[in-house]
Scaffold this motif. Sequence first.
Motif, PDB file in Angstrom:
ATOM      1  N   PHE A   1       4.951  10.268  -9.419  1.00  0.00           N
ATOM      2  CA  PHE A   1       5.048   9.453  -8.214  1.00  0.00           C
ATOM      3  C   PHE A   1       4.660   8.046  -8.660  1.00  0.00           C
ATOM      4  O   PHE A   1       3.537   7.856  -9.156  1.00  0.00           O
ATOM      5  CB  PHE A   1       4.061   9.936  -7.147  1.00  0.00           C
ATOM      6  N   ALA A   2       5.552   7.061  -8.517  1.00  0.00           N
ATOM      7  CA  ALA A   2       5.257   5.736  -9.063  1.00  0.00           C
ATOM      8  C   ALA A   2       5.798   4.624  -8.179  1.00  0.00           C
ATOM      9  O   ALA A   2       6.833   4.773  -7.525  1.00  0.00           O
ATOM     10  CB  ALA A   2       5.857   5.610 -10.460  1.00  0.00           C
ATOM     11  N   VAL A   3       5.074   3.501  -8.216  1.00  0.00           N
ATOM     12  CA  VAL A   3       5.524   2.262  -7.585  1.00  0.00           C
ATOM     13  C   VAL A   3       5.527   1.198  -8.665  1.00  0.00           C
ATOM     14  O   VAL A   3       4.515   0.985  -9.336  1.00  0.00           O
ATOM     15  CB  VAL A   3       4.597   1.818  -6.429  1.00  0.00           C
TER      16      VAL A   3
ATOM     17  N   LYS B   1      11.172 -12.851  -3.031  1.00  0.00           N
ATOM     18  CA  LYS B   1      11.163 -12.763  -4.504  1.00  0.00           C
ATOM     19  C   LYS B   1      10.470 -11.506  -5.021  1.00  0.00           C
ATOM     20  O   LYS B   1      10.478 -11.240  -6.211  1.00  0.00           O
ATOM     21  CB  LYS B   1      10.469 -13.988  -5.100  1.00  0.00           C
ATOM     22  N   GLU B   2       9.855 -10.734  -4.134  1.00  0.00           N
ATOM     23  CA  GLU B   2       9.140  -9.516  -4.542  1.00  0.00           C
ATOM     24  C   GLU B   2      10.113  -8.336  -4.576  1.00  0.00           C
ATOM     25  O   GLU B   2      10.887  -8.146  -3.638  1.00  0.00           O
ATOM     26  CB  GLU B   2       8.002  -9.189  -3.566  1.00  0.00           C
ATOM     27  N   ILE B   3      10.048  -7.555  -5.657  1.00  0.00           N
ATOM     28  CA  ILE B   3      10.886  -6.363  -5.758  1.00  0.00           C
ATOM     29  C   ILE B   3       9.995  -5.156  -6.058  1.00  0.00           C
ATOM     30  O   ILE B   3       8.963  -5.282  -6.721  1.00  0.00           O
ATOM     31  CB  ILE B   3      11.999  -6.506  -6.816  1.00  0.00           C
ATOM     32  N   TYR B   4      10.416  -3.993  -5.561  1.00  0.00           N
ATOM     33  CA  TYR B   4       9.635  -2.768  -5.711  1.00  0.00           C
ATOM     34  C   TYR B   4      10.565  -1.594  -6.010  1.00  0.00           C
ATOM     35  O   TYR B   4      11.671  -1.536  -5.481  1.00  0.00           O
ATOM     36  CB  TYR B   4       8.878  -2.439  -4.418  1.00  0.00           C
ATOM     37  N   GLN B   5      10.072  -0.673  -6.822  1.00  0.00           N
ATOM     38  CA  GLN B   5      10.743   0.619  -6.972  1.00  0.00           C
ATOM     39  C   GLN B   5       9.702   1.680  -6.642  1.00  0.00           C
ATOM     40  O   GLN B   5       8.609   1.691  -7.188  1.00  0.00           O
ATOM     41  CB  GLN B   5      11.335   0.817  -8.357  1.00  0.00           C
ATOM     42  N   VAL B   6      10.026   2.543  -5.709  1.00  0.00           N
ATOM     43  CA  VAL B   6       9.137   3.608  -5.251  1.00  0.00           C
ATOM     44  C   VAL B   6       9.870   4.897  -5.588  1.00  0.00           C
ATOM     45  O   VAL B   6      10.894   5.199  -4.970  1.00  0.00           O
ATOM     46  CB  VAL B   6       8.876   3.483  -3.730  1.00  0.00           C
TER      47      VAL B   6
ATOM     48  N   SER C   1       0.864  -1.173   0.000  1.00  0.00           N
ATOM     49  CA  SER C   1       0.000   0.000   0.000  1.00  0.00           C
ATOM     50  C   SER C   1       0.905   1.227   0.000  1.00  0.00           C
ATOM     51  O   SER C   1       2.056   1.165   0.423  1.00  0.00           O
ATOM     52  CB  SER C   1      -0.934   0.014   1.216  1.00  0.00           C
ATOM     53  N   VAL C   2       0.362   2.353  -0.496  1.00  0.00           N
ATOM     54  CA  VAL C   2       1.130   3.587  -0.591  1.00  0.00           C
ATOM     55  C   VAL C   2       0.170   4.759  -0.679  1.00  0.00           C
ATOM     56  O   VAL C   2      -0.983   4.587  -1.104  1.00  0.00           O
ATOM     57  CB  VAL C   2       2.077   3.555  -1.831  1.00  0.00           C
ATOM     58  N   LEU C   3       0.613   5.940  -0.259  1.00  0.00           N
ATOM     59  CA  LEU C   3      -0.163   7.165  -0.452  1.00  0.00           C
ATOM     60  C   LEU C   3       0.252   7.793  -1.778  1.00  0.00           C
ATOM     61  O   LEU C   3       1.443   8.011  -2.005  1.00  0.00           O
ATOM     62  CB  LEU C   3       0.107   8.172   0.665  1.00  0.00           C
ATOM     63  N   LEU C   4      -0.714   8.058  -2.647  1.00  0.00           N
ATOM     64  CA  LEU C   4      -0.443   8.736  -3.914  1.00  0.00           C
ATOM     65  C   LEU C   4      -1.128  10.090  -3.910  1.00  0.00           C
ATOM     66  O   LEU C   4      -2.221  10.237  -3.350  1.00  0.00           O
ATOM     67  CB  LEU C   4      -0.919   7.891  -5.099  1.00  0.00           C
ATOM     68  N   PRO C   5      -0.519  11.114  -4.554  1.00  0.00           N
ATOM     69  CA  PRO C   5      -1.043  12.474  -4.487  1.00  0.00           C
ATOM     70  C   PRO C   5      -2.157  12.786  -5.475  1.00  0.00           C
ATOM     71  O   PRO C   5      -2.666  13.899  -5.499  1.00  0.00           O
ATOM     72  CB  PRO C   5       0.190  13.325  -4.791  1.00  0.00           C
ATOM     73  N   ALA C   6      -2.540  11.830  -6.292  1.00  0.00           N
ATOM     74  CA  ALA C   6      -3.598  12.033  -7.290  1.00  0.00           C
ATOM     75  C   ALA C   6      -4.103  10.656  -7.714  1.00  0.00           C
ATOM     76  O   ALA C   6      -3.524   9.633  -7.328  1.00  0.00           O
ATOM     77  CB  ALA C   6      -3.054  12.794  -8.502  1.00  0.00           C
ATOM     78  N   LYS C   7      -5.159  10.638  -8.497  1.00  0.00           N
ATOM     79  CA  LYS C   7      -5.715   9.373  -8.968  1.00  0.00           C
ATOM     80  C   LYS C   7      -4.679   8.657  -9.841  1.00  0.00           C
ATOM     81  O   LYS C   7      -4.169   9.225 -10.799  1.00  0.00           O
ATOM     82  CB  LYS C   7      -6.990   9.627  -9.767  1.00  0.00           C
ATOM     83  N   PRO C   8      -4.366   7.393  -9.508  1.00  0.00           N
ATOM     84  CA  PRO C   8      -3.311   6.691 -10.231  1.00  0.00           C
ATOM     85  C   PRO C   8      -3.808   5.950 -11.475  1.00  0.00           C
ATOM     86  O   PRO C   8      -4.989   5.679 -11.632  1.00  0.00           O
ATOM     87  CB  PRO C   8      -2.803   5.682  -9.204  1.00  0.00           C
TER      88      PRO C   8
ATOM     89  N   GLU D   1      16.535  17.707 -13.663  1.00  0.00           N
ATOM     90  CA  GLU D   1      15.562  16.760 -13.123  1.00  0.00           C
ATOM     91  C   GLU D   1      16.157  16.114 -11.878  1.00  0.00           C
ATOM     92  O   GLU D   1      17.373  15.954 -11.764  1.00  0.00           O
ATOM     93  CB  GLU D   1      15.261  15.697 -14.177  1.00  0.00           C
ATOM     94  N   VAL D   2      15.285  15.736 -10.945  1.00  0.00           N
ATOM     95  CA  VAL D   2      15.710  15.065  -9.725  1.00  0.00           C
ATOM     96  C   VAL D   2      14.952  13.743  -9.604  1.00  0.00           C
ATOM     97  O   VAL D   2      13.812  13.626 -10.070  1.00  0.00           O
ATOM     98  CB  VAL D   2      15.485  15.961  -8.469  1.00  0.00           C
ATOM     99  N   LEU D   3      15.603  12.763  -9.010  1.00  0.00           N
ATOM    100  CA  LEU D   3      15.014  11.451  -8.771  1.00  0.00           C
ATOM    101  C   LEU D   3      15.234  11.097  -7.315  1.00  0.00           C
ATOM    102  O   LEU D   3      16.366  11.149  -6.817  1.00  0.00           O
ATOM    103  CB  LEU D   3      15.690  10.393  -9.662  1.00  0.00           C
ATOM    104  N   PHE D   4      14.147  10.766  -6.624  1.00  0.00           N
ATOM    105  CA  PHE D   4      14.220  10.180  -5.291  1.00  0.00           C
ATOM    106  C   PHE D   4      13.714   8.760  -5.460  1.00  0.00           C
ATOM    107  O   PHE D   4      12.604   8.547  -5.970  1.00  0.00           O
ATOM    108  CB  PHE D   4      13.316  10.918  -4.290  1.00  0.00           C
ATOM    109  N   GLY D   5      14.517   7.775  -5.064  1.00  0.00           N
ATOM    110  CA  GLY D   5      14.108   6.394  -5.248  1.00  0.00           C
ATOM    111  C   GLY D   5      14.317   5.558  -4.004  1.00  0.00           C
ATOM    112  O   GLY D   5      15.281   5.751  -3.258  1.00  0.00           O
ATOM    113  N   HIS D   6      13.381   4.647  -3.800  1.00  0.00           N
ATOM    114  CA  HIS D   6      13.453   3.663  -2.717  1.00  0.00           C
ATOM    115  C   HIS D   6      13.208   2.322  -3.399  1.00  0.00           C
ATOM    116  O   HIS D   6      12.125   2.087  -3.932  1.00  0.00           O
ATOM    117  CB  HIS D   6      12.381   3.974  -1.666  1.00  0.00           C
ATOM    118  N   PHE D   7      14.220   1.465  -3.414  1.00  0.00           N
ATOM    119  CA  PHE D   7      14.150   0.175  -4.089  1.00  0.00           C
ATOM    120  C   PHE D   7      14.194  -0.895  -3.008  1.00  0.00           C
ATOM    121  O   PHE D   7      15.095  -0.902  -2.174  1.00  0.00           O
ATOM    122  CB  PHE D   7      15.318   0.032  -5.064  1.00  0.00           C
TER     123      PHE D   7
END
Length: 179
Positions: A74-76, A150-155, A39-46, A139-145
């Motif tokens: 903003f992406a997951v 076996k599950e991987i995520y990029q936030v 689950s995650v908070l998104l700032p607009a309808k995804p 451009e700037v990138l903030f990433g949380h990987f």
Amino acid sequence: MKSARLFTYCLTACALLALAACSPKFNWREVRSKDAPYSVLLPAKPSTFARSIDLDGVPVTMTMTAAKVDDTVFAVGSATVPDAAKAQAALIAMKTALVKNIKGTVKAEKTTTAASNAQGLSASIDVEAVGATPGGKPEVLFGHFVSKDKEIYQVIVMGPEKAVSRENAETFISSFKHN
């Protein structure tokens, strides 16, 4: 006559300001993925879509759930690797590809690894990078990987360097919870 027009102009301007105050740019909402346990908070309808990608020789189907506010994304992304031992390499491949996409330079990076349970490890990479769009705009990138077995995520939060608020990036990234 002029004062009536001025009054009407001021009244209209006040109404527009009040309306703007009632419709915030960032309308945070909790989103639970139907495809992966997070689950995650998104700032607009995804929007959500999936595509096949290659993570340094490991083919996976990545599902992306993303929202855009102005020019900031903003992406997951979530995927399952065939073997938990390949998860750490997949995180590095995702981070490298995103930094390369903006022809970026990493300003800050932190890696952590921990035992998640009897089935495997959990790892994360946090990164801040700066680069430019193909048109040359900063451009700037903030990433949380993150990997969990076996599950991987990029936030990620990515957008114009002067427009991306560190506070909004932290709100989004810190709201990410994998179950």
